[in-house]
Design an enzyme around this catalytic site. Structure first.
Site, PDB file in Angstrom:
ATOM      1  N   ARG A 175      38.575  54.100  36.763  1.00 11.71           N
ATOM      2  CA  ARG A 175      39.094  53.723  35.454  1.00 11.71           C
ATOM      3  C   ARG A 175      38.045  53.990  34.382  1.00 11.71           C
ATOM      4  O   ARG A 175      38.364  54.415  33.274  1.00 11.71           O
ATOM      5  CB  ARG A 175      39.497  52.239  35.451  1.00 11.71           C
ATOM      6  CG  ARG A 175      40.928  52.036  35.101  1.00 11.71           C
ATOM      7  CD  ARG A 175      41.399  50.604  34.992  1.00 11.71           C
ATOM      8  NE  ARG A 175      40.468  49.548  35.205  1.00 11.71           N
ATOM      9  CZ  ARG A 175      40.268  48.928  36.380  1.00 11.71           C
ATOM     10  NH1 ARG A 175      40.919  49.301  37.448  1.00 11.71           N
ATOM     11  NH2 ARG A 175      39.405  47.943  36.491  1.00 11.71           N
ATOM     12  N   HIS A 177      43.132  45.966  43.126  1.00  6.65           N
ATOM     13  CA  HIS A 177      43.290  44.942  42.088  1.00  6.65           C
ATOM     14  C   HIS A 177      42.582  45.486  40.860  1.00  6.65           C
ATOM     15  O   HIS A 177      41.444  45.923  40.950  1.00  6.65           O
ATOM     16  CB  HIS A 177      42.646  43.625  42.541  1.00  6.65           C
ATOM     17  CG  HIS A 177      42.949  42.447  41.671  1.00  6.65           C
ATOM     18  ND1 HIS A 177      42.646  42.396  40.335  1.00  6.65           N
ATOM     19  CD2 HIS A 177      43.520  41.259  41.965  1.00  6.65           C
ATOM     20  CE1 HIS A 177      43.012  41.220  39.845  1.00  6.65           C
ATOM     21  NE2 HIS A 177      43.556  40.515  40.808  1.00  6.65           N
ATOM     22  N   CYS A 178      43.229  45.460  39.700  1.00  5.24           N
ATOM     23  CA  CYS A 178      42.627  46.088  38.524  1.00  5.24           C
ATOM     24  C   CYS A 178      41.553  45.232  37.844  1.00  5.24           C
ATOM     25  O   CYS A 178      40.974  45.665  36.855  1.00  5.24           O
ATOM     26  CB  CYS A 178      43.696  46.558  37.554  1.00  5.24           C
ATOM     27  SG  CYS A 178      44.671  45.259  36.823  1.00  5.24           S
ATOM     28  N   LEU A 179      41.293  44.043  38.358  1.00  5.02           N
ATOM     29  CA  LEU A 179      40.214  43.179  37.897  1.00  5.02           C
ATOM     30  C   LEU A 179      40.441  42.693  36.469  1.00  5.02           C
ATOM     31  O   LEU A 179      41.144  43.344  35.715  1.00  5.02           O
ATOM     32  CB  LEU A 179      38.856  43.877  38.021  1.00  5.02           C
ATOM     33  CG  LEU A 179      38.492  44.377  39.410  1.00  5.02           C
ATOM     34  CD1 LEU A 179      37.142  45.092  39.373  1.00  5.02           C
ATOM     35  CD2 LEU A 179      38.467  43.260  40.427  1.00  5.02           C
ATOM     36  N   PRO A 180      39.862  41.586  36.076  1.00  8.57           N
ATOM     37  CA  PRO A 180      39.092  40.662  36.893  1.00  8.57           C
ATOM     38  C   PRO A 180      39.996  39.889  37.839  1.00  8.57           C
ATOM     39  O   PRO A 180      41.152  39.634  37.536  1.00  8.57           O
ATOM     40  CB  PRO A 180      38.438  39.728  35.885  1.00  8.57           C
ATOM     41  CG  PRO A 180      39.343  39.756  34.691  1.00  8.57           C
ATOM     42  CD  PRO A 180      39.964  41.129  34.678  1.00  8.57           C
ATOM     43  N   THR A 238      46.369  39.875  38.023  1.00  7.48           N
ATOM     44  CA  THR A 238      46.287  38.513  37.529  1.00  7.48           C
ATOM     45  C   THR A 238      47.674  37.870  37.446  1.00  7.48           C
ATOM     46  O   THR A 238      48.655  38.544  37.153  1.00  7.48           O
ATOM     47  CB  THR A 238      45.586  38.452  36.160  1.00  7.48           C
ATOM     48  OG1 THR A 238      45.429  37.077  35.803  1.00  7.48           O
ATOM     49  CG2 THR A 238      46.373  39.166  35.081  1.00  7.48           C
ATOM     50  N   TRP A 239      47.722  36.613  37.724  1.00  4.68           N
ATOM     51  CA  TRP A 239      48.967  35.866  37.615  1.00  4.68           C
ATOM     52  C   TRP A 239      49.091  35.228  36.245  1.00  4.68           C
ATOM     53  O   TRP A 239      50.156  34.759  35.867  1.00  4.68           O
ATOM     54  CB  TRP A 239      49.035  34.780  38.671  1.00  4.68           C
ATOM     55  CG  TRP A 239      49.038  35.279  40.077  1.00  4.68           C
ATOM     56  CD1 TRP A 239      49.281  36.563  40.510  1.00  4.68           C
ATOM     57  CD2 TRP A 239      48.789  34.517  41.246  1.00  4.68           C
ATOM     58  NE1 TRP A 239      49.191  36.621  41.873  1.00  4.68           N
ATOM     59  CE2 TRP A 239      48.886  35.375  42.359  1.00  4.68           C
ATOM     60  CE3 TRP A 239      48.482  33.181  41.466  1.00  4.68           C
ATOM     61  CZ2 TRP A 239      48.694  34.948  43.661  1.00  4.68           C
ATOM     62  CZ3 TRP A 239      48.296  32.747  42.765  1.00  4.68           C
ATOM     63  CH2 TRP A 239      48.409  33.628  43.856  1.00  4.68           C
ATOM     64  N   ILE A 240      47.981  35.188  35.526  1.00  6.25           N
ATOM     65  CA  ILE A 240      47.980  34.559  34.204  1.00  6.25           C
ATOM     66  C   ILE A 240      47.344  35.545  33.236  1.00  6.25           C
ATOM     67  O   ILE A 240      46.126  35.663  33.158  1.00  6.25           O
ATOM     68  CB  ILE A 240      47.211  33.219  34.223  1.00  6.25           C
ATOM     69  CG1 ILE A 240      47.811  32.303  35.290  1.00  6.25           C
ATOM     70  CG2 ILE A 240      47.230  32.571  32.853  1.00  6.25           C
ATOM     71  CD1 ILE A 240      46.900  31.230  35.786  1.00  6.25           C
ATOM     72  N   SER A 241      48.167  36.273  32.522  1.00  6.66           N
ATOM     73  CA  SER A 241      47.684  37.280  31.578  1.00  6.66           C
ATOM     74  C   SER A 241      47.299  36.630  30.258  1.00  6.66           C
ATOM     75  O   SER A 241      47.637  35.470  29.993  1.00  6.66           O
ATOM     76  CB  SER A 241      48.771  38.329  31.331  1.00  6.66           C
ATOM     77  OG  SER A 241      49.023  39.065  32.504  1.00  6.66           O
TER      78      SER A 241
END
Length: 155
Positions: free
Chosen positions: A151, A123-126, A85-88
């Site tokens: 995971r 990608h660790c999702l979402p 994600t780019w926005i945590s």
């Protein structure tokens, strides 16, 4: 490891934010014999202290580390393309600024053309579509659902 049969000698390309997930890769990859190629926008690099540790580990374990702002350079010859994600959580107010800074960092088939012939995607999702397009995310090269299952067993 499950997909490739081992980790030693693999090249991991991280394309995106210098966040906590990347910092986990940074602190462990060299010890496992993996090379890292990292592309982050200026101002979104991983913690400098972690980079210093990674540089020391890379030297000690004989692996390579590349830090760049160019996603295609990072993807060059990589076995695994990774983003997150780019926005945590807690960064929602920065969304507009972050989306602007990360333009050109979406993982696409164009990115994958630079990668090794056996490339995979994690990608660790979402996942958000601006991080990775549908063509890569739902491709047979994408291991995101196996990654999520693995995971699950560690929880």
């Amino acid at each position: 490891q499950e997909h490739f049969g081992g980790l030693k000698g693999l090249t991991i390309a991280w394309i995106g934010d210098g966040n906590n997930v990347l910092q986990s890769f940074l602190t462990s990859a060299a010890k496992l014999g993996m090379h890292l190629r990292i592309a982050t926008p200026r101002g979104f690099e991983p913690d400098l202290r972690i980079i210093k540790i990674t540089e020391q580990n890379s030297e000690e374990y004989g692996t390579k580390l590349l830090l760049t702002t160019d996603p295609l350079e990072a993807a060059d010859s990589a076995n695994v393309l990774v983003t997150d994600t780019w926005i945590s959580m807690g960064q929602e107010k920065e969304k507009k600024e972050r989306l602007k800074a990360f333009q050109g960092y979406q993982v696409t088939m164009k990115t994958a053309k630079s990668a090794a012939s056996n490339w995979t995607f994690l990608h660790c999702l979402p996942r958000k579509p601006e991080e990775v397009d549908d063509e890569v995310f739902y491709s047979p090269r994408s291991l995101v659902f196996q990654e999520a299952e693995n995971r699950k067993w560690t929880i």
